[in-house]
Design a protein around this motif. Structure first.
Motif, mmCIF file in Angstrom:
data_model
loop_
_atom_site.group_PDB
_atom_site.id
_atom_site.type_symbol
_atom_site.label_atom_id
_atom_site.label_comp_id
_atom_site.label_asym_id
_atom_site.label_seq_id
_atom_site.Cartn_x
_atom_site.Cartn_y
_atom_site.Cartn_z
ATOM 1 N N ASN A 161 0.834 -1.215 0.000
ATOM 2 C CA ASN A 161 0.000 0.000 0.000
ATOM 3 C C ASN A 161 0.862 1.256 0.000
ATOM 4 N N TYR A 162 2.034 1.188 -0.642
ATOM 5 C CA TYR A 162 2.939 2.334 -0.624
ATOM 6 C C TYR A 162 2.246 3.531 -1.274
ATOM 7 N N ALA A 163 2.449 4.722 -0.655
ATOM 8 C CA ALA A 163 1.601 5.864 -1.036
ATOM 9 C C ALA A 163 2.248 6.809 -2.049
ATOM 10 N N THR A 211 3.282 11.317 -10.258
ATOM 11 C CA THR A 211 2.280 12.330 -9.894
ATOM 12 C C THR A 211 2.757 13.744 -10.229
ATOM 13 N N SER A 212 4.038 13.919 -10.478
ATOM 14 C CA SER A 212 4.521 15.249 -10.870
ATOM 15 C C SER A 212 4.973 15.211 -12.327
ATOM 16 N N ARG A 213 4.459 16.167 -13.110
ATOM 17 C CA ARG A 213 4.817 16.219 -14.522
ATOM 18 C C ARG A 213 6.315 16.480 -14.697
ATOM 19 N N ASP A 238 11.776 8.868 8.260
ATOM 20 C CA ASP A 238 12.122 7.450 8.399
ATOM 21 C C ASP A 238 12.740 6.816 7.150
ATOM 22 N N GLU A 239 12.192 7.129 5.967
ATOM 23 C CA GLU A 239 12.660 6.431 4.758
ATOM 24 C C GLU A 239 14.100 6.790 4.405
ATOM 25 N N HIS A 240 14.523 7.982 4.780
ATOM 26 C CA HIS A 240 15.874 8.434 4.420
ATOM 27 C C HIS A 240 16.882 8.055 5.513
ATOM 28 N N VAL A 259 15.921 18.580 -8.869
ATOM 29 C CA VAL A 259 14.745 17.875 -8.347
ATOM 30 C C VAL A 259 14.848 17.575 -6.853
ATOM 31 N N HIS A 260 13.686 17.387 -6.255
ATOM 32 C CA HIS A 260 13.571 17.072 -4.826
ATOM 33 C C HIS A 260 14.346 18.040 -3.946
ATOM 34 N N GLY A 261 14.282 19.294 -4.335
ATOM 35 C CA GLY A 261 14.843 20.342 -3.487
ATOM 36 C C GLY A 261 16.354 20.427 -3.552
ATOM 37 N N GLY A 312 0.002 19.353 -0.888
ATOM 38 C CA GLY A 312 0.913 18.218 -1.105
ATOM 39 C C GLY A 312 1.168 17.465 0.192
ATOM 40 N N ALA A 313 0.566 16.275 0.320
ATOM 41 C CA ALA A 313 0.790 15.451 1.520
ATOM 42 C C ALA A 313 2.078 14.659 1.314
ATOM 43 N N THR A 314 3.168 15.390 1.317
ATOM 44 C CA THR A 314 4.484 14.786 1.054
ATOM 45 C C THR A 314 4.960 13.978 2.258
ATOM 46 N N SER A 315 5.933 13.111 2.003
ATOM 47 C CA SER A 315 6.583 12.412 3.118
ATOM 48 C C SER A 315 7.228 13.458 4.037
ATOM 49 N N LYS A 316 7.801 14.469 3.392
ATOM 50 C CA LYS A 316 8.498 15.529 4.141
ATOM 51 C C LYS A 316 7.553 16.235 5.104
ATOM 52 N N SER A 317 6.267 16.370 4.702
ATOM 53 C CA SER A 317 5.329 17.108 5.554
ATOM 54 C C SER A 317 5.084 16.384 6.867
ATOM 55 N N PHE A 341 3.688 22.316 1.310
ATOM 56 C CA PHE A 341 4.482 21.164 1.748
ATOM 57 C C PHE A 341 5.286 20.579 0.588
ATOM 58 N N ALA A 342 4.735 20.684 -0.648
ATOM 59 C CA ALA A 342 5.456 20.134 -1.820
ATOM 60 C C ALA A 342 6.354 21.221 -2.423
ATOM 61 N N TRP A 343 7.173 21.842 -1.578
ATOM 62 C CA TRP A 343 7.974 23.003 -1.999
ATOM 63 C C TRP A 343 8.973 22.632 -3.096
ATOM 64 N N ASN A 344 9.358 21.368 -3.147
ATOM 65 C CA ASN A 344 10.300 20.920 -4.182
ATOM 66 C C ASN A 344 9.677 20.939 -5.572
ATOM 67 N N HIS A 345 8.347 21.038 -5.644
ATOM 68 C CA HIS A 345 7.661 21.141 -6.937
ATOM 69 C C HIS A 345 7.143 22.561 -7.162
ATOM 70 N N ALA A 346 7.733 23.533 -6.474
ATOM 71 C CA ALA A 346 7.174 24.899 -6.472
ATOM 72 C C ALA A 346 6.990 25.446 -7.887
HETATM 73 O O1 DWN Z 1 12.669 9.898 -1.444
HETATM 74 C C1 DWN Z 1 11.495 10.011 -1.680
HETATM 75 C C2 DWN Z 1 11.052 11.022 -2.618
HETATM 76 C C3 DWN Z 1 11.811 10.980 -3.873
HETATM 77 O O2 DWN Z 1 9.691 10.916 -2.952
HETATM 78 C C4 DWN Z 1 10.492 9.113 -1.063
HETATM 79 N N1 DWN Z 1 10.972 8.713 0.205
HETATM 80 C C5 DWN Z 1 9.079 9.552 -1.068
HETATM 81 C C6 DWN Z 1 8.796 10.791 -1.866
HETATM 82 O O3 DWN Z 1 8.927 11.915 -1.040
HETATM 83 P P1 DWN Z 1 7.785 13.034 -0.977
HETATM 84 O O4 DWN Z 1 6.506 12.384 -0.632
HETATM 85 O O5 DWN Z 1 8.255 14.096 -0.069
HETATM 86 O O6 DWN Z 1 7.786 13.464 -2.507
HETATM 87 P P2 DWN Z 1 7.130 14.627 -3.276
HETATM 88 O O7 DWN Z 1 7.422 14.420 -4.702
HETATM 89 O O8 DWN Z 1 7.550 15.947 -2.741
HETATM 90 O O9 DWN Z 1 5.562 14.472 -3.034
HETATM 91 C C7 DWN Z 1 4.685 15.320 -3.666
HETATM 92 C C8 DWN Z 1 3.275 15.064 -3.150
HETATM 93 O O10 DWN Z 1 2.465 16.169 -3.501
HETATM 94 C C9 DWN Z 1 2.630 13.838 -3.797
HETATM 95 O O11 DWN Z 1 1.775 13.222 -2.862
HETATM 96 C C10 DWN Z 1 1.810 14.415 -4.933
HETATM 97 C C11 DWN Z 1 1.420 15.768 -4.377
HETATM 98 N N2 DWN Z 1 1.268 16.800 -5.384
HETATM 99 C C12 DWN Z 1 0.061 17.468 -5.487
HETATM 100 O O12 DWN Z 1 -0.874 17.203 -4.721
HETATM 101 N N3 DWN Z 1 -0.036 18.442 -6.437
HETATM 102 C C13 DWN Z 1 2.331 17.098 -6.182
HETATM 103 C C14 DWN Z 1 2.226 18.069 -7.148
HETATM 104 C C15 DWN Z 1 3.372 18.417 -8.064
HETATM 105 C C16 DWN Z 1 0.972 18.763 -7.286
HETATM 106 O O13 DWN Z 1 0.814 19.665 -8.124
#
Ligand code: DWN
Length: 405
Positions: free
Chosen positions: A65-67, A72-74, A213-215, A243-245, A314-319, A372-377
């Motif tokens: 059930n990995y989330a 999900t990001s273009r 935890d994952e990192h 990517v990823h900040g 963005g319900a990121t892992s980071k959040s 929360f998804a600042w890496n996709h700003a």
């Molecule tokens: O290392 C990891 C990285 C690469 O990815 C993993 N451990 C898990 C994951 O980390 P994360 O959850 O912090 O990754 P993201 O890419 O920052 O997560 C973005 C979240 O935001 C996703 O759940 C999708 C969502 N999102 C959204 O709702 N609207 C993303 C975008 C771009 C949007 O426009």
């Protein structure tokens, strides 16, 4: 706890308290039994590797059930498309080349190779994301990669021209057997190409939310070079990625098999300039983390005190680190908007903030969106011009807490 790489003593430098599984989105029925662990990061005094003090068992984090779905990001899909092209043009040689991707997730990278007819195999422990990759025509083995598996792959498929692992290596607590497995799999001129969030960026941007935890590891070139040397491998190229900040792409080969790019020495120099080898750097980091937490809480309390609505984006892992460390509950953040179906209708780990579909955000814009998804700003700001046009504001916390004008 001793260093996972060299067994020397660890010097903890930042501690976040009891934390849930970062991607453990849950229902109300699961609140009472939610597993928690102690989240703290430390630096090895001998080899310099920055790492978690404690990490939950892999099976608690990566399962059917990995989330997190990479596609999900273009912009991430584009990034992995470019990586696939680079692997095919740079490292795939001779007849019947073979590429292995460890942690292929939903197959966004390998799909390109599959379409180009390149022999490939994804190894992915999360069955649900692996199923998406398979539906895209990608060959996937649902398994955790380790040394024993590497020997099996070598027997069944022969050696690999390239092993790719993006955002995977830093997740692997038992790194030595993992790297030994990769060494086993590589052809004499084969390469490991991997990317992970870069410690230099984490420190520079006070991106403490990368710590969860994952990192298990927070990599930089100097300690990684030492670790690879123990396996007869060396880093032959490094290339920063946005990517990823702020990530680093490392290319690793058997020692002496390939020319070492000057980029490797250049980044060693950059790491010395950043003070990544000095305890004082990490003390200062911890201090900035505490300041960041306090400033964010003040800002959210002010907004709510003025009757403003705040929604997480963005319900990121980071959040999970941010919401739990800063004690952000639904009183401060009404819900978190996320486009990932498996997260929607559930609650965020630990803080138990409802996660709702993006359509809810669009239907009724809040006063503030907490990014929360600042890496996709870049991608998000481009998509959300309508939100800003009606006066919606963004709260950010990396690199500094503030409201975007
Ligand atoms: O290392 C990891 C990285 C690469 O990815 C993993 N451990 C898990 C994951 O980390 P994360 O959850 O912090 O990754 P993201 O890419 O920052 O997560 C973005 C979240 O935001 C996703 O759940 C999708 C969502 N999102 C959204 O709702 N609207 C993303 C975008 C771009 C949007 O426009």
């Amino acid at each position: 706890m001793r260093c996972r790489i060299c067994e020397a003593a660890l010097a903890p430098f930042v501690s976040f308290g009891r934390m849930p599984i970062a991607n453990g989105f849950l229902t109300e029925a699961d609140f009472a039994t939610e597993p928690l662990f102690e989240l703290a990061a430390a630096r090895c005094e001998a080899c310099g590797m920055v790492q978690l003090l404690e990490q939950p068992a892999p099976e608690a984090m990566f399962h059917e059930n990995y989330a997190f779905f990479t596609s999900t990001s273009r912009s991430m899909a584009q990034h992995f498309g470019r990586l696939a092209e680079g692997v095919m043009s740079g490292y795939v040689e001779g007849d019947r080349p073979f590429v292995v991707e460890i942690g292929c997730n939903d197959g966004v990278m390998l799909e390109r190779l599959a379409r180009a007819g390149v022999r490939h195999l994804g190894v992915e422990p999360a069955a649900n994301v692996a199923a998406v990759a398979q539906s895209r025509g990608v060959q996937v083995l649902v398994a955790f990669f380790d040394e024993a598996l590497a020997h099996g792959l070598l027997k069944d498929h022969g050696p690999a021209d390239a092993v790719v692992a993006t955002n995977v290596m830093c997740h692997v607590g038992a790194l030595h057997p993992f790297v030994a497995g990769i060494k086993t799999l590589l052809k004499p001129r084969g390469v490991l190409v991997f990317e992970d969030p870069y410690l230099g960026d984490i420190v520079e941007k006070t991106a403490y939310d990368q710590i969860y935890d994952e990192h298990a590891f927070y990599f930089s070139v100097v300690p990684l070079s030492r670790m690879f040397a123990q396996h007869g491998l060396e880093i032959v190229n490094v290339e920063p990625q946005a990517v990823h900040g702020g990530s680093m792409r490392y290319v690793v080969a058997h020692k002496g098999a390939r020319r070492v790019s000057p980029s490797v020495a250049a980044h060693r120099g950059r790491e010395a300039d950043l003070g990544l080898d000095r305890p004082a750097t990490y003390e200062a980091f911890r201090h900035r983390v505490e300041q960041s937490r306090d400033a964010l809480v003040v800002l959210l309390e002010q907004a709510r005190g003025q009757g403003r609505r705040v929604v997480g984006y963005g319900a990121t892992s980071k959040s999970t680190t941010v919401t739990n460390y800063c004690a952000i509950t639904p009183r401060l953040v009404e819900y978190i908007s996320d486009t990932t179906p498996i997260k929607q209708g559930k609650y965020s780990p630990g803080a138990h903030i409802p996660v709702r579909p993006y359509e809810d955000f669009k239907a009724s814009y809040p006063d503030y969106a907490l990014l929360f998804a600042w890496n996709h700003a870049e991608e998000i700001m481009a998509n959300e011009q309508a939100y800003r046009a009606v006066g919606g504001q963004w709260i950010v916390y990396v690199p500094k807490v503030g409201v975007l004008a």
